[in-house]
Scaffold this active site. Sequence first.
Site, PDB file in Angstrom:
ATOM      1  N   GLU A 146      21.461  37.449   7.517  1.00 41.67           N
ATOM      2  CA  GLU A 146      22.854  36.965   7.413  1.00 41.67           C
ATOM      3  C   GLU A 146      22.889  35.485   7.094  1.00 41.67           C
ATOM      4  O   GLU A 146      23.717  35.024   6.312  1.00 41.67           O
ATOM      5  CB  GLU A 146      23.597  37.235   8.738  1.00 41.67           C
TER       6      GLU A 146
ATOM      7  N   ASP B  54      18.750  37.407  12.570  1.00 42.19           N
ATOM      8  CA  ASP B  54      18.109  36.151  12.162  1.00 42.19           C
ATOM      9  C   ASP B  54      18.897  34.945  12.667  1.00 42.19           C
ATOM     10  O   ASP B  54      20.076  35.048  13.025  1.00 42.19           O
ATOM     11  CB  ASP B  54      17.950  36.090  10.630  1.00 42.19           C
TER      12      ASP B  54
HETATM   13  C1  LIG Z   1      42.881  27.886  17.832  1.00 40.02           C
HETATM   14  C2  LIG Z   1      42.094  28.105  16.667  1.00 40.02           C
HETATM   15  C3  LIG Z   1      41.280  26.984  16.158  1.00 40.02           C
HETATM   16  C4  LIG Z   1      40.330  27.481  15.174  1.00 40.02           C
HETATM   17  C5  LIG Z   1      39.358  26.500  14.802  1.00 40.02           C
HETATM   18  C6  LIG Z   1      38.185  27.066  14.113  1.00 40.02           C
HETATM   19  C7  LIG Z   1      36.964  26.458  14.676  1.00 40.02           C
HETATM   20  C8  LIG Z   1      35.728  27.044  14.216  1.00 40.02           C
HETATM   21  C9  LIG Z   1      34.617  26.772  15.109  1.00 40.02           C
HETATM   22  C10 LIG Z   1      33.572  27.532  15.259  1.00 40.02           C
HETATM   23  C11 LIG Z   1      33.465  28.850  14.689  1.00 40.02           C
HETATM   24  C12 LIG Z   1      32.516  28.944  13.594  1.00 40.02           C
HETATM   25  C13 LIG Z   1      32.219  30.356  13.348  1.00 40.02           C
HETATM   26  C14 LIG Z   1      31.690  30.552  12.007  1.00 40.02           C
HETATM   27  C15 LIG Z   1      30.778  31.743  11.959  1.00 40.02           C
HETATM   28  C16 LIG Z   1      29.901  31.605  10.809  1.00 40.02           C
HETATM   29  C17 LIG Z   1      28.600  32.330  10.967  1.00 40.02           C
HETATM   30  C18 LIG Z   1      27.596  31.625  10.120  1.00 40.02           C
HETATM   31  O1  LIG Z   1      26.950  30.710  10.549  1.00 40.02           O
HETATM   32  N1  LIG Z   1      27.454  32.037   8.859  1.00 40.02           N
HETATM   33  C19 LIG Z   1      26.680  31.374   7.867  1.00 40.02           C
HETATM   34  C20 LIG Z   1      27.491  30.400   7.089  1.00 40.02           C
HETATM   35  O2  LIG Z   1      28.714  30.381   7.154  1.00 40.02           O
HETATM   36  O3  LIG Z   1      26.882  29.601   6.359  1.00 40.02           O
HETATM   37 ZN   LIG Z   2      26.061  34.096  12.592  1.00 41.53          ZN
HETATM   38 ZN   LIG Z   3      25.010  31.082  11.641  1.00 42.06          ZN
END
Ligand SMILES: CCCCCCCC/C=C\CCCCCCCC(=O)NCC(=O)O
Ligand SMILES: [Zn+2]
Ligand SMILES: [Zn+2]
Length: 543
Positions: free
Chosen positions: A230, A165
């Site tokens: 998810e 999704d």
């Molecule tokens: C050198 C390291 C720096 C780290 C910085 C972190 C930056 C994060 C940027 C993007 C990654 C985000 C990934 C999150 C995945 C979440 C999947 C999602 O959408 N789930 C639903 C929700 O959380 O609501």
């Molecule tokens: Zn995701």
């Molecule tokens: Zn997401």
Amino acid sequence: MIRRGTRRSPRGPERRPEGAKMAALSGRARGALWVALLALCGTVLALLAVVLARTYAPRSPSPAPELWARRSRQQRLEPTFSPQERRELKEALQGAIRMQTVSFSANDQNTTALAEFEPYIRKAFPAVFSAAFIKHEVIGEYSHLFTIQGSNAQLQPYMLLAHIDVVPASPDGWDVSDPFSAEERDGFIYGRGTLDNKNSVMGILHALEFLLRRNYRPHRSFYIGLGHDEEVGGRKGAMKIVAELESRGIQLSFVLDEGSFIFDGIVTGIEKPVASIGITEKGAITANFTVTSEPGHSSAPPKRTSIGILSEALAKLEQHPMPNLFGHGPEILMFEQLAPDFSFPLNVIMSNLWLFGPLVGRFLEQTPTTNALVRTTTAITMFHAGVKSNVIPPSANATVNFRIHSSQTVDEVLGIVDKTIDDKRVKIEMESAFDPLPVSPWDDQTFGVQVFRQTIQDVFPDVGSVAPGICVGNTDSRHFVNLTNAIYRFNPVIFKPEDLPRFHGLNERISIEGYEKQVQFIFQLIQNSDISQSTEPHANHEL
Ligand SMILES: CCCCCCCC/C=C\CCCCCCCC(=O)NCC(=O)O
Ligand SMILES: [Zn+2]
Ligand SMILES: [Zn+2]
């Protein structure tokens, strides 16, 4: 008579002994000062020695397991794909993006598109669906569970996760005509789900399809779980997959899901791309804040309206962010391990967080991305109030989404929220809440960690450190805690600062080259997981 030499000046005779005393005293004081100065110099030098030793101490490269080292090149299938296969990869991903598998809420999903996904993957992956040692099951109507029976039942199985999704996307603001057109432009495929997370869904299945077409039979069994909800919590998909596996008594060697990337240019001071593998994910609270007040005519308003009271409460939350907790959670491991990747003088600072921790905490909170690593974040995501311009509204309602730092709990965060708002007129109701996830093992003896290090080295040789990271969002993998203590979040895709606003935002895209690399990564990961480790539990894992 005035006798020479006995004449007393009003100050002279008294002064001399005093002066001598003073001179003697200042001699002692000077001595003491010198001792103190020398001690200080010694301390500074000792500190400097510790700081430099910690910065430049040789770090032992993580040893590649002997079995990988001994394995000859011929035994391993190279992750090289023909022009025809590369076209197939791209077109299969584009087809998946065109299916509008949108989750609006837990009770509002595009089930027509979700249902169409099954025949789509059946057609795209004929080898996967026809292999005698692969079982496919539909779980919770639209989720998928694949069981790949390895040839060696002694090896503990692992699991790869992804979700079908996507979050909604309206065409407004996109550079391409439609977020579901999967348009190719300048070497990128644009569309909702290209990064989150149909790249993983299709990438996992395609890597397996290509291995099977080359007659590869995995030694180690593994599962593939593709959730269909998810983005709205995973209750009907991932949670049901977990219930199914639990009922079969399965324990997993590791779980790999989305949630972190190979970051390139995201952290100031790091030149090379670095792979950050999420060893935990933040907790979360979604809470509704409501204020009610007497409705009436706007010509004779009360002093305070529900909108005003609620706005003030929300402003307090924004003006008083949760405490900076850098150093209290696993984020410290991440920066310790990334230290050699920082340029001078940041490498010295990051190698000595025992000394510079507070400074680094302040530095990290300056940008939203790294701020998310050091504290519980507060995001006001919805606000509803008012029905007409001349009506005092009876109520105002807002939704606030908190992502909880590893060292805090739901209760602690709610306590701070109450204290910050300090207004009984604001009612707070919990929509959902869970604590931060446990921290998965991160050491060179852990099988999953060995596999990831080896596979990253195979496919992304230019990557600097492979470091433990924090997933600042939430993933389906959080439901798998009873099946393993080794849950990792990593999408093997290079992620640059310009990709941040694309995630759940406008112009989500993946480069075609980046997608091919992702498929290569999974192709190698399946093969690299086929070694046995010395610590392998001696159990029969007949699935
Ligand atoms: C050198 C390291 C720096 C780290 C910085 C972190 C930056 C994060 C940027 C993007 C990654 C985000 C990934 C999150 C995945 C979440 C999947 C999602 O959408 N789930 C639903 C929700 O959380 O609501
Ligand atoms: Zn995701
Ligand atoms: Zn997401």
